[in-house]
Design a protein around this motif. Structure first.
Motif, mmCIF file in Angstrom:
data_model
loop_
_atom_site.group_PDB
_atom_site.id
_atom_site.type_symbol
_atom_site.label_atom_id
_atom_site.label_comp_id
_atom_site.label_asym_id
_atom_site.label_seq_id
_atom_site.Cartn_x
_atom_site.Cartn_y
_atom_site.Cartn_z
ATOM 1 N N THR A 95 0.837 -1.210 0.000
ATOM 2 C CA THR A 95 0.000 0.000 0.000
ATOM 3 C C THR A 95 0.864 1.250 0.000
ATOM 4 O OG1 THR A 95 -1.796 -1.147 1.165
ATOM 5 C CG2 THR A 95 -1.795 1.263 1.234
ATOM 6 N N ASN A 96 1.909 1.259 0.830
ATOM 7 C CA ASN A 96 2.814 2.418 0.880
ATOM 8 C C ASN A 96 3.537 2.630 -0.445
ATOM 9 O OD1 ASN A 96 2.086 2.828 3.542
ATOM 10 N ND2 ASN A 96 3.886 1.800 4.392
ATOM 11 N N LEU A 97 3.956 1.519 -1.070
ATOM 12 C CA LEU A 97 4.674 1.633 -2.352
ATOM 13 C C LEU A 97 3.757 2.139 -3.463
ATOM 14 C CD1 LEU A 97 6.870 -1.613 -2.295
ATOM 15 C CD2 LEU A 97 7.623 0.748 -1.943
ATOM 16 N N MET A 98 2.497 1.711 -3.441
ATOM 17 C CA MET A 98 1.557 2.191 -4.457
ATOM 18 C C MET A 98 1.237 3.665 -4.244
ATOM 19 S SD MET A 98 -1.068 -0.964 -5.320
ATOM 20 C CE MET A 98 -1.675 -1.126 -3.626
ATOM 21 N N GLU A 99 1.074 4.055 -2.995
ATOM 22 C CA GLU A 99 0.763 5.452 -2.700
ATOM 23 C C GLU A 99 1.911 6.381 -3.092
ATOM 24 O OE1 GLU A 99 -0.248 5.493 1.420
ATOM 25 O OE2 GLU A 99 -2.331 4.837 1.089
ATOM 26 N N SER A 100 3.135 5.882 -3.013
ATOM 27 C CA SER A 100 4.302 6.700 -3.388
ATOM 28 C C SER A 100 4.598 6.630 -4.883
ATOM 29 C CB SER A 100 5.533 6.242 -2.591
ATOM 30 O OG SER A 100 5.910 4.919 -2.956
ATOM 31 N N GLY A 101 3.852 5.782 -5.616
ATOM 32 C CA GLY A 101 4.044 5.670 -7.053
ATOM 33 C C GLY A 101 5.156 4.738 -7.476
ATOM 34 N N ARG A 102 5.761 4.044 -6.530
ATOM 35 C CA ARG A 102 6.862 3.136 -6.874
ATOM 36 C C ARG A 102 6.357 1.795 -7.397
ATOM 37 N NH1 ARG A 102 10.926 2.786 -1.964
ATOM 38 N NH2 ARG A 102 12.207 1.766 -3.576
ATOM 39 N N LEU A 103 5.102 1.476 -7.094
ATOM 40 C CA LEU A 103 4.507 0.208 -7.505
ATOM 41 C C LEU A 103 3.185 0.505 -8.211
ATOM 42 C CD1 LEU A 103 5.453 -2.749 -6.982
ATOM 43 C CD2 LEU A 103 3.771 -2.846 -5.138
ATOM 44 N N PRO A 104 2.907 -0.163 -9.354
ATOM 45 C CA PRO A 104 1.640 0.066 -10.049
ATOM 46 C C PRO A 104 0.444 -0.342 -9.177
ATOM 47 C CG PRO A 104 3.202 -1.083 -11.463
ATOM 48 C CD PRO A 104 3.785 -1.089 -10.075
ATOM 49 N N GLN A 105 -0.697 0.250 -9.448
ATOM 50 C CA GLN A 105 -1.919 -0.087 -8.727
ATOM 51 C C GLN A 105 -2.316 -1.536 -8.999
ATOM 52 O OE1 GLN A 105 -3.580 2.079 -6.532
ATOM 53 N NE2 GLN A 105 -1.704 3.272 -6.873
ATOM 54 N N GLN A 106 -2.935 -2.168 -8.031
ATOM 55 C CA GLN A 106 -3.357 -3.568 -8.152
ATOM 56 C C GLN A 106 -4.861 -3.684 -7.910
ATOM 57 O OE1 GLN A 106 -0.942 -6.003 -5.549
ATOM 58 N NE2 GLN A 106 0.939 -5.517 -6.643
ATOM 59 N N ASN A 107 -5.627 -2.829 -8.523
ATOM 60 C CA ASN A 107 -7.070 -2.835 -8.343
ATOM 61 C C ASN A 107 -7.668 -4.175 -8.756
ATOM 62 O OD1 ASN A 107 -7.091 -0.111 -7.501
ATOM 63 N ND2 ASN A 107 -7.049 0.581 -9.627
ATOM 64 N N THR A 153 -10.776 -6.475 -10.002
ATOM 65 C CA THR A 153 -12.060 -6.396 -10.706
ATOM 66 C C THR A 153 -13.150 -7.118 -9.926
ATOM 67 O OG1 THR A 153 -10.883 -6.349 -12.820
ATOM 68 C CG2 THR A 153 -13.239 -6.870 -12.881
ATOM 69 N N TYR A 154 -12.799 -8.262 -9.336
ATOM 70 C CA TYR A 154 -13.774 -9.059 -8.594
ATOM 71 C C TYR A 154 -13.314 -9.197 -7.150
ATOM 72 C CZ TYR A 154 -14.943 -10.235 -13.394
ATOM 73 O OH TYR A 154 -15.253 -10.158 -14.726
ATOM 74 N N SER A 155 -14.160 -8.795 -6.234
ATOM 75 C CA SER A 155 -13.804 -8.865 -4.814
ATOM 76 C C SER A 155 -15.050 -8.657 -3.968
ATOM 77 C CB SER A 155 -12.752 -7.796 -4.468
ATOM 78 O OG SER A 155 -12.489 -7.790 -3.078
ATOM 79 N N ILE A 156 -15.110 -9.314 -2.809
ATOM 80 C CA ILE A 156 -16.213 -9.099 -1.877
ATOM 81 C C ILE A 156 -15.931 -7.898 -0.985
ATOM 82 C CG2 ILE A 156 -16.862 -11.541 -1.853
ATOM 83 C CD1 ILE A 156 -15.431 -11.779 0.856
ATOM 84 N N THR A 157 -14.707 -7.332 -1.133
ATOM 85 C CA THR A 157 -14.321 -6.156 -0.357
ATOM 86 C C THR A 157 -14.353 -4.927 -1.259
ATOM 87 O OG1 THR A 157 -12.828 -7.538 0.975
ATOM 88 C CG2 THR A 157 -12.553 -5.151 1.128
ATOM 89 N N PRO A 158 -15.315 -4.022 -1.053
ATOM 90 C CA PRO A 158 -15.413 -2.836 -1.912
ATOM 91 C C PRO A 158 -14.128 -2.006 -1.883
ATOM 92 C CG PRO A 158 -17.373 -3.080 -0.537
ATOM 93 C CD PRO A 158 -16.360 -4.061 -0.023
ATOM 94 N N GLY A 159 -13.674 -1.586 -3.071
ATOM 95 C CA GLY A 159 -12.508 -0.719 -3.155
ATOM 96 C C GLY A 159 -11.196 -1.381 -2.809
ATOM 97 N N ARG A 160 -11.146 -2.687 -2.895
ATOM 98 C CA ARG A 160 -9.900 -3.389 -2.575
ATOM 99 C C ARG A 160 -8.807 -2.982 -3.553
ATOM 100 N NH1 ARG A 160 -9.008 -9.982 -2.376
ATOM 101 N NH2 ARG A 160 -6.781 -9.922 -1.919
ATOM 102 N N LYS A 161 -7.651 -2.592 -3.029
ATOM 103 C CA LYS A 161 -6.586 -2.055 -3.859
ATOM 104 C C LYS A 161 -5.336 -2.925 -3.882
ATOM 105 C CE LYS A 161 -8.025 2.740 -3.161
ATOM 106 N NZ LYS A 161 -7.609 4.098 -2.703
ATOM 107 N N VAL A 162 -5.287 -3.953 -3.048
ATOM 108 C CA VAL A 162 -4.105 -4.812 -2.986
ATOM 109 C C VAL A 162 -4.443 -6.169 -3.594
ATOM 110 C CG1 VAL A 162 -2.416 -5.923 -1.489
ATOM 111 C CG2 VAL A 162 -3.249 -3.634 -0.938
ATOM 112 N N GLY A 163 -3.605 -6.625 -4.531
ATOM 113 C CA GLY A 163 -3.853 -7.887 -5.205
ATOM 114 C C GLY A 163 -3.602 -9.094 -4.327
ATOM 115 N N ASP A 164 -3.773 -10.264 -4.929
ATOM 116 C CA ASP A 164 -3.607 -11.511 -4.199
ATOM 117 C C ASP A 164 -2.132 -11.851 -4.048
ATOM 118 O OD1 ASP A 164 -3.740 -11.741 -7.016
ATOM 119 O OD2 ASP A 164 -3.765 -13.913 -6.856
ATOM 120 N N PHE A 165 -1.837 -12.682 -3.031
ATOM 121 C CA PHE A 165 -0.467 -13.085 -2.718
ATOM 122 C C PHE A 165 -0.350 -14.601 -2.755
ATOM 123 C CE2 PHE A 165 -0.526 -8.857 -1.028
ATOM 124 C CZ PHE A 165 0.781 -8.406 -1.067
#
Length: 201
Positions: A129-141, A143-155
């Protein structure tokens, strides 16, 4: 018993680096970048995480690169290499990140106090999350999730089993130390039931 375990752990680390076949990640950045863009391979996971105690800056165990590129090419958006360092302070919770000039390789050194729970997924979600907010890592939005607005991909977490190769050719004491550590690690893993890891030989 505690002193014995500590001595075994310390000595085994010295021996491991003595026999370690390590590689420089910088030499494989181009291949990993090509793999993550290769449309002929299905996405293995958004974030593939290798937990390793054998990482020194950009140098890692060669078997990890073999796992990514040779054994079964693992296409991911981001490749993580995570080393957990237990500190002498009880409640340390810090980290260092080196992305080797990319936006798809992340080397993480976690520094956790000896009283801190090693909840690696929770720490990684904070880091990504910190890396995405600083622009060092691309967003991982997602498309399908039970959590609205989930921004971190799967691990997907991967631990490569350490196996003794040609153990009979080692001096007796060295063989004893490495085999003892292997048994200690098996006991430790049985106690960690909160996380699901993928084990590979």
């Amino acid at each position: 018993m505690i002193l014995f375990v500590m001595a075994i752990w310390h000595k085994s680390d010295q021996l491991f680096y003595k026999y370690l076949n390590s590689s420089n990640l910088n030499d494989y950045k181009e291949q990993m970048d090509k793999l993550r863009k290769d449309e002929t391979y299905d996405l293995y996971h958004t974030n593939v995480v290798y937990l390793t105690a054998k990482m020194d800056k950009e140098w890692i165990d060669r078997s990890i690169l073999y796992s990514i590129l040779d054994k079964r090419p693992k296409k991911a958006k981001v490749y993580w290499f995570v080393k957990v360092n237990v500190t002498d302070e009880p409640y340390t919770s810090e980290y260092e990140v080196d992305m080797l000039g990319t936006d798809f390789i992340v080397c993480v050194n976690l520094y956790l106090g000896f009283h801190m729970r090693q909840e690696i997924p929770r720490y990684l979600r904070t880091i990504v999350t910190n890396l995405m907010e600083s622009g060092r890592l691309p967003q991982q939005n997602q498309t399908y999730s039970i959590t609205p607005g989930r921004k971190v991909g799967d691990f997907r977490f991967i631990i490569l089993e350490e196996k003794l190769i040609n153990a009979r050719q080692m001096p007796g004491f060295e063989r004893f130390v490495l085999q003892t550590k292997e048994q200690i690690k098996k006991l430790q893993l049985r106690q960690h039931v909160g996380l699901v890891f993928t084990f590979q030989k």
